[in-house]
Design a protein around this motif. Structure first.
Motif, mmCIF file in Angstrom:
data_model
loop_
_atom_site.group_PDB
_atom_site.id
_atom_site.type_symbol
_atom_site.label_atom_id
_atom_site.label_comp_id
_atom_site.label_asym_id
_atom_site.label_seq_id
_atom_site.Cartn_x
_atom_site.Cartn_y
_atom_site.Cartn_z
ATOM 1 N N MET A 1 -39.466 17.712 -46.313
ATOM 2 C CA MET A 1 -39.948 18.842 -45.561
ATOM 3 C C MET A 1 -41.391 18.567 -45.150
ATOM 4 N N THR A 2 -41.704 18.890 -43.935
ATOM 5 C CA THR A 2 -43.047 18.718 -43.401
ATOM 6 C C THR A 2 -43.991 19.751 -44.019
ATOM 7 N N MET A 3 -45.257 19.360 -44.246
ATOM 8 C CA MET A 3 -46.277 20.287 -44.757
ATOM 9 C C MET A 3 -47.388 20.387 -43.725
ATOM 10 N N MET A 4 -47.790 21.598 -43.427
ATOM 11 C CA MET A 4 -48.940 21.791 -42.549
ATOM 12 C C MET A 4 -49.913 22.747 -43.217
ATOM 13 N N VAL A 5 -51.175 22.701 -42.783
ATOM 14 C CA VAL A 5 -52.223 23.542 -43.342
ATOM 15 C C VAL A 5 -52.713 24.486 -42.256
ATOM 16 N N LYS A 6 -52.929 25.744 -42.643
ATOM 17 C CA LYS A 6 -53.363 26.772 -41.701
ATOM 18 C C LYS A 6 -54.459 27.606 -42.345
ATOM 19 N N ALA A 64 -54.960 32.840 -48.597
ATOM 20 C CA ALA A 64 -55.511 31.531 -48.971
ATOM 21 C C ALA A 64 -55.020 31.131 -50.358
ATOM 22 N N GLY A 65 -54.601 29.867 -50.472
ATOM 23 C CA GLY A 65 -54.090 29.336 -51.723
ATOM 24 C C GLY A 65 -52.581 29.461 -51.881
ATOM 25 N N HIS A 66 -51.925 30.161 -50.959
ATOM 26 C CA HIS A 66 -50.472 30.334 -51.046
ATOM 27 C C HIS A 66 -49.760 29.335 -50.143
ATOM 28 N N VAL A 67 -48.533 28.996 -50.526
ATOM 29 C CA VAL A 67 -47.673 28.106 -49.743
ATOM 30 C C VAL A 67 -46.452 28.905 -49.322
ATOM 31 N N TYR A 68 -46.074 28.776 -48.056
ATOM 32 C CA TYR A 68 -44.944 29.508 -47.485
ATOM 33 C C TYR A 68 -43.928 28.531 -46.915
ATOM 34 N N ARG A 69 -42.672 28.949 -46.903
ATOM 35 C CA ARG A 69 -41.618 28.183 -46.248
ATOM 36 C C ARG A 69 -41.281 28.922 -44.945
ATOM 37 N N VAL A 70 -41.402 28.202 -43.827
ATOM 38 C CA VAL A 70 -41.076 28.757 -42.510
ATOM 39 C C VAL A 70 -39.802 28.058 -42.041
ATOM 40 N N THR A 71 -38.767 28.846 -41.766
ATOM 41 C CA THR A 71 -37.462 28.290 -41.415
ATOM 42 C C THR A 71 -37.030 28.739 -40.029
ATOM 43 N N ASN A 72 -36.540 27.788 -39.248
ATOM 44 C CA ASN A 72 -35.964 28.072 -37.931
ATOM 45 C C ASN A 72 -34.459 27.842 -38.015
ATOM 46 N N ARG A 73 -33.705 28.865 -37.658
ATOM 47 C CA ARG A 73 -32.240 28.790 -37.633
ATOM 48 C C ARG A 73 -31.802 28.946 -36.187
ATOM 49 N N VAL A 74 -31.064 27.955 -35.697
ATOM 50 C CA VAL A 74 -30.621 27.978 -34.306
ATOM 51 C C VAL A 74 -29.100 27.959 -34.214
ATOM 52 N N GLU A 83 -30.478 24.649 -39.344
ATOM 53 C CA GLU A 83 -31.808 25.155 -39.639
ATOM 54 C C GLU A 83 -32.690 24.045 -40.179
ATOM 55 N N ARG A 84 -33.994 24.222 -39.961
ATOM 56 C CA ARG A 84 -35.021 23.314 -40.471
ATOM 57 C C ARG A 84 -36.161 24.148 -41.000
ATOM 58 N N SER A 85 -36.846 23.603 -42.009
ATOM 59 C CA SER A 85 -37.962 24.321 -42.617
ATOM 60 C C SER A 85 -39.207 23.452 -42.646
ATOM 61 N N VAL A 86 -40.355 24.126 -42.672
ATOM 62 C CA VAL A 86 -41.644 23.471 -42.834
ATOM 63 C C VAL A 86 -42.418 24.285 -43.873
ATOM 64 N N ALA A 87 -43.192 23.606 -44.712
ATOM 65 C CA ALA A 87 -44.061 24.282 -45.671
ATOM 66 C C ALA A 87 -45.426 24.471 -45.025
ATOM 67 N N VAL A 88 -45.986 25.651 -45.184
ATOM 68 C CA VAL A 88 -47.315 25.958 -44.637
ATOM 69 C C VAL A 88 -48.217 26.380 -45.798
ATOM 70 N N ARG A 89 -49.264 25.598 -46.021
ATOM 71 C CA ARG A 89 -50.261 25.924 -47.050
ATOM 72 C C ARG A 89 -51.426 26.596 -46.341
ATOM 73 N N VAL A 90 -51.825 27.752 -46.833
ATOM 74 C CA VAL A 90 -52.941 28.486 -46.225
ATOM 75 C C VAL A 90 -54.212 28.194 -47.019
ATOM 76 N N GLU A 91 -55.242 27.718 -46.296
ATOM 77 C CA GLU A 91 -56.534 27.366 -46.900
ATOM 78 C C GLU A 91 -57.641 27.800 -45.981
ATOM 79 N N GLU A 92 -58.759 28.232 -46.583
ATOM 80 C CA GLU A 92 -59.985 28.464 -45.804
ATOM 81 C C GLU A 92 -60.454 27.100 -45.329
#
Length: 93
Positions: A1-6, A64-74, A83-92
């Motif tokens: 799973m891909t990880m991105m930071v926001k 901030a400090g939390h990780v979320y799973r974002v899923t797209n279902r087509v 469906e595919r998911s990406v992990a999003v870590r929220v950071e300042e």
């Protein structure tokens, strides 16, 4: 799973290109996005769109400090559902 930071104060677009997974000319006919966990002040979906081959979501807020799973279902034009998911870590940042 891909990880991105926001950053919690930003709005960002994320796109999934489904064309490579379905090379036989199938098209997206429906797309839905979900965020887990669903929490107060958490990562939110500010908008979404799709065309025949790509699905896009606009993500906002987040704790901030939390990780979320974002899923797209087509749903594809031939009836397949994927469906595919990406992990999003929220950071300042």
């Amino acid at each position: 799973m891909t990880m991105m930071v926001k950053d919690p104060g930003t709005r960002i677009d994320f796109e999934i290109d489904w064309a490579a997974a379905y090379p036989d000319g199938q098209a997206i006919v429906a797309s839905a996005w979900a965020v887990v966990p669903d929490e107060e002040g958490g990562l939110s979906i500010a908008g979404s769109a799709h065309d025949l081959t790509q699905a896009t979501v606009t993500l906002a807020t987040g704790v901030a400090g939390h990780v979320y799973r974002v899923t797209n279902r087509v749903t594809m034009s031939d009836g397949q559902i994927d469906e595919r998911s990406v992990a999003v870590r929220v950071e300042e940042r």
